[in-house]
Write an enzyme that holds these catalytic residues in place. Structure first.
Site, mmCIF file in Angstrom:
data_model
loop_
_atom_site.group_PDB
_atom_site.id
_atom_site.type_symbol
_atom_site.label_atom_id
_atom_site.label_comp_id
_atom_site.label_asym_id
_atom_site.label_seq_id
_atom_site.Cartn_x
_atom_site.Cartn_y
_atom_site.Cartn_z
ATOM 1 C CB SER A 94 -0.963 -0.043 1.188
ATOM 2 O OG SER A 94 -1.989 0.895 1.066
ATOM 3 C CG ASP A 216 -7.127 -2.774 -3.494
ATOM 4 O OD1 ASP A 216 -7.624 -2.032 -2.621
ATOM 5 O OD2 ASP A 216 -5.902 -2.972 -3.597
ATOM 6 C CG HIS A 244 -5.466 -2.402 0.093
ATOM 7 N ND1 HIS A 244 -5.005 -1.997 -1.154
ATOM 8 C CD2 HIS A 244 -4.771 -1.670 1.007
ATOM 9 C CE1 HIS A 244 -4.084 -1.068 -1.002
ATOM 10 N NE2 HIS A 244 -3.910 -0.853 0.303
#
Length: 262
Positions: A94, A216, A244
């Site tokens: 991320s 996601d 995610h």
């Protein structure tokens, strides 16, 4: 204080090649535990917590230094320099995808590869660029986080992990959000979700693997494809995993992709 102590650095394995795992927002190094057994026999693994997360030294937090993702990238470089390692494969989940990119721009000789899991250079829609959120959406999420940290955690954990994931995984992510110091959580959320690193992507020359999931909500497919188009030396792999956090929900698939890439 050394960076190794400040960021609670832990070393696993004693291989000749080095993997550095960097966690995402609201998490800590424990989120990588399913990956460690697969790599520690062949690689040296570096795990750490960003300041304010996990067992890092909270007293080292400085709003000026951490006013942008570059402050966190500087910490990554400082850890590498103290450990005196090079040729690193940086695995960022991320927001750490962009932190790794910034570190590789600053010191490209330190890095052999970047692996980005669910990257996003900007979360906010801007003209033809669709980051996934209107600015008002992001402001609303940040306001909720400021006013009700526990409520934000309970709301966002299933959306980020993926509503089709197991209650245990969703609960683990929620618990991680909840135990993060609210002051750090609020600050890092603003730095993360209001950042815009689109202009930095073409500067990344390090070979990069982009791992993308379906469904996601934080980093939609078209965002991963955008990152792939902008990076001059990258490849894009679509996972069967959803949500995610595939390193938690589908670790074997992520492990296989990383091994294939390396």
């Amino acid at each position: 204080m050394t960076a190794v102590a400040r960021n609670n650095v832990k070393i696993h394995g004693d291989g000749t090649r080095t993997l550095m795992f960097a966690h995402g927002y609201g998490c800590d190094q424990s989120m990588w535990r399913a990956m460690i057994p697969a790599f520690e026999k062949d690689f040296r693994l570096i795990l750490f917590d960003y300041v304010g997360a996990g067992d890092s030294d909270f007293s080292a937090f400085d709003r000026t230094h951490y006013s942008s993702l570059r402050g966190y990238a500087e910490d990554v470089l400082e850890i590498i320099e103290e450990l005196k390692v090079g040729g690193i494969t940086f695995v960022g989940h991320s927001v750490s995808s962009m932190i790794g990119a910034l570190a590789a721009i600053e010191k490209p000789s330190y890095f052999e590869n970047l692996i980005m899991i669910g990257p996003s250079p900007s979360y906010i829609n801007d003209g033809d660029y669709k980051g996934g959120f209107d600015r008002s959406d992001i402001e609303g999420l940040l306001d909720l986080l400021d006013s009700n940290h526990l409520g934000w955690s309970a709301t966002m954990a299933p959306l980020i992990m993926g509503t089709d994931q197991s209650p245990e995984l969703i609960g683990e992510l929620e618990a991680s959000f909840c135990r993060t110091d609210p002051r750090f959580a609020q600050h890092f959320a603003r730095v993360t979700f209001l950042s815009d690193n689109r202009a930095d992507l073409p500067k990344v020359t390090t070979k990069t693997l982009i791992l993308q999931c379906e469904k996601d909500m934080i980093a939609p497919i078209h965002v991963g494809e955008y990152v792939n188009r902008c990076l001059p030396n990258s490849q894009f792999e679509m996972l069967q995993a959803t949500g995610h956090c595939p390193h938690m929900s589908a670790p074997q698939e992520v492990i296989d992709q990383i091994r294939r890439f390396l």
